[in-house]
Design an enzyme around this catalytic site. Sequence first.
Site, mmCIF file in Angstrom:
data_model
loop_
_atom_site.group_PDB
_atom_site.id
_atom_site.type_symbol
_atom_site.label_atom_id
_atom_site.label_comp_id
_atom_site.label_asym_id
_atom_site.label_seq_id
_atom_site.Cartn_x
_atom_site.Cartn_y
_atom_site.Cartn_z
ATOM 1 N N LYS A 133 0.885 -1.345 -0.052
ATOM 2 C CA LYS A 133 0.109 0.049 0.030
ATOM 3 C C LYS A 133 0.917 1.213 -0.061
ATOM 4 C CE LYS A 133 -4.335 -1.763 1.364
ATOM 5 N NZ LYS A 133 -5.598 -1.700 2.555
ATOM 6 N N LYS B 166 -5.927 -10.025 -6.080
ATOM 7 C CA LYS B 166 -6.996 -10.125 -5.137
ATOM 8 C C LYS B 166 -8.325 -9.386 -5.411
ATOM 9 C CE LYS B 166 -7.627 -8.227 -0.809
ATOM 10 N NZ LYS B 166 -7.241 -7.778 0.629
ATOM 11 N N LYS C 180 -11.935 -4.503 -2.009
ATOM 12 C CA LYS C 180 -12.876 -3.352 -2.001
ATOM 13 C C LYS C 180 -12.336 -2.108 -2.465
ATOM 14 C CE LYS C 180 -14.328 -4.381 2.917
ATOM 15 N NZ LYS C 180 -13.330 -4.226 3.750
HETATM 16 P P1 AMP Z 1 -10.794 -6.200 4.552
HETATM 17 O O1 AMP Z 1 -11.563 -6.086 3.145
HETATM 18 O O2 AMP Z 1 -9.259 -6.062 4.165
HETATM 19 O O3 AMP Z 1 -11.388 -5.534 5.622
HETATM 20 O O4 AMP Z 1 -11.012 -7.779 4.796
HETATM 21 C C1 AMP Z 1 -11.772 -8.309 5.685
HETATM 22 C C2 AMP Z 1 -11.588 -9.858 5.644
HETATM 23 O O5 AMP Z 1 -11.843 -10.404 4.170
HETATM 24 C C3 AMP Z 1 -10.213 -10.361 5.863
HETATM 25 O O6 AMP Z 1 -10.318 -11.506 6.631
HETATM 26 C C4 AMP Z 1 -9.645 -10.705 4.401
HETATM 27 O O7 AMP Z 1 -8.461 -11.604 4.377
HETATM 28 C C5 AMP Z 1 -10.614 -11.110 3.749
HETATM 29 N N1 AMP Z 1 -10.733 -10.846 2.279
HETATM 30 C C6 AMP Z 1 -10.847 -9.724 1.681
HETATM 31 N N2 AMP Z 1 -10.753 -9.810 0.253
HETATM 32 C C7 AMP Z 1 -10.437 -11.003 0.095
HETATM 33 C C8 AMP Z 1 -10.527 -11.971 -1.192
HETATM 34 N N3 AMP Z 1 -10.485 -11.308 -2.329
HETATM 35 N N4 AMP Z 1 -10.561 -12.957 -0.987
HETATM 36 C C9 AMP Z 1 -10.829 -13.725 0.235
HETATM 37 N N5 AMP Z 1 -10.675 -13.180 1.312
HETATM 38 C C10 AMP Z 1 -10.564 -11.660 1.198
#
Ligand code: AMP
Length: 328
Positions: free
Chosen positions: A111, A194, A197
């Site tokens: 990042k 990946k 969001k």
């Molecule tokens: P975040 O979007 O960074 O807040 O992630 C929240 C949770 O979702 C964390 O446990 C991440 O590891 C999981 N996560 C986010 N994006 C992915 C993705 N593309 N595939 C699998 N897990 C994800």
Amino acid sequence: MKRLLSGIKPTGEVTLGNYIGALRQFVEMQKDYESFVFVADLHALTVYNDPNELRRRIRDIVAIYLACGLDPKYTTLFIQSENLYHTNLSWVLECNSYMGELSRMTQFKDKSKGKGNEAISCGLFTYPALMAADILLYDADVVPVGVDQKQHVELARNLAERFNNKYGTTFKVPEPIISKAGAKIYDLQNPQKKMSKTDNSSKGCIMLLEDIESAKKKIMSAVTDSENRIYYDKENKPGISNLLVIYSSLKGIALEEVEQVFKDSNYGEFKKSVAEEVAQFLSSLQNKYKAIIESGEADKILDESNEKVRQIAEAKVKDVFSKIGVGR
Ligand code: AMP
Ligand code: TRP
């Protein structure tokens, strides 16, 4: 009963990747653990967010948690910023973490890449210490996360052990739990990357609250390859493999079984089935989400959890403060 803890941060809209990689596990595991699941709103502050947008996304995540099946009977749902002890413990852990180890966090490196020091917030650098505080405050045994967060949970383990060695046993050393299939869902347009969001607007990312027709179109236009045979091979067929994982996760059947079902299909037919499965999943989830928002039940649930999480966290922070020697 062992404790489970995990959270999602309210930056961008919650994606299908979040559901398959993380949320689905919380729901599946909640009956076997004393579960704590929260909205990691303080984690969103490492970058600028419009305050009204942020508030809406926090509320949406709570409703999505409930719509996906988190049940207040088993899971204590809360919002991180409503329990001020998270930041208290975070400071103590920051003072026990090293520049070196935080600099090695892959997410920080990704990042901050290409940005000058003036453009990177200190929070982006220290955020794994806040995440460790989230986990260690509650003596969590297991932390289900997508694979991208494994390194942060490992840091929490190291910080717990370091503190325990210095001051005597205080923290449980947590285990990351990474689901075997679906630990990482990839971008539909760029299946090396990946699904994230931060790329909400892109054609490669499906959001849980997205218009159903638009989600179907994204699946239909997902990047594949030219072989026209359907089997799992992450290296050589990343696009098809990603769709296989999405289908198998939503349907709740093994990858091998999905391969069997589609072994004589062409890519068009396969994508149509995946799109239908995604559409059904989203439409059922969105109906539940709407009912939850309209009923106002989320506020009641959060109010009820707050006292419980505050008590647990207060006891832990008092123990820590007393061990390190601050206060009277
Ligand atoms: P975040 O979007 O960074 O807040 O992630 C929240 C949770 O979702 C964390 O446990 C991440 O590891 C999981 N996560 C986010 N994006 C992915 C993705 N593309 N595939 C699998 N897990 C994800
Ligand atoms: N950092 C996690 C993410 O970006 C969210 C998070 C914050 C979290 N605190 C946590 C996950 C504690 C598990 C446990 O995805």
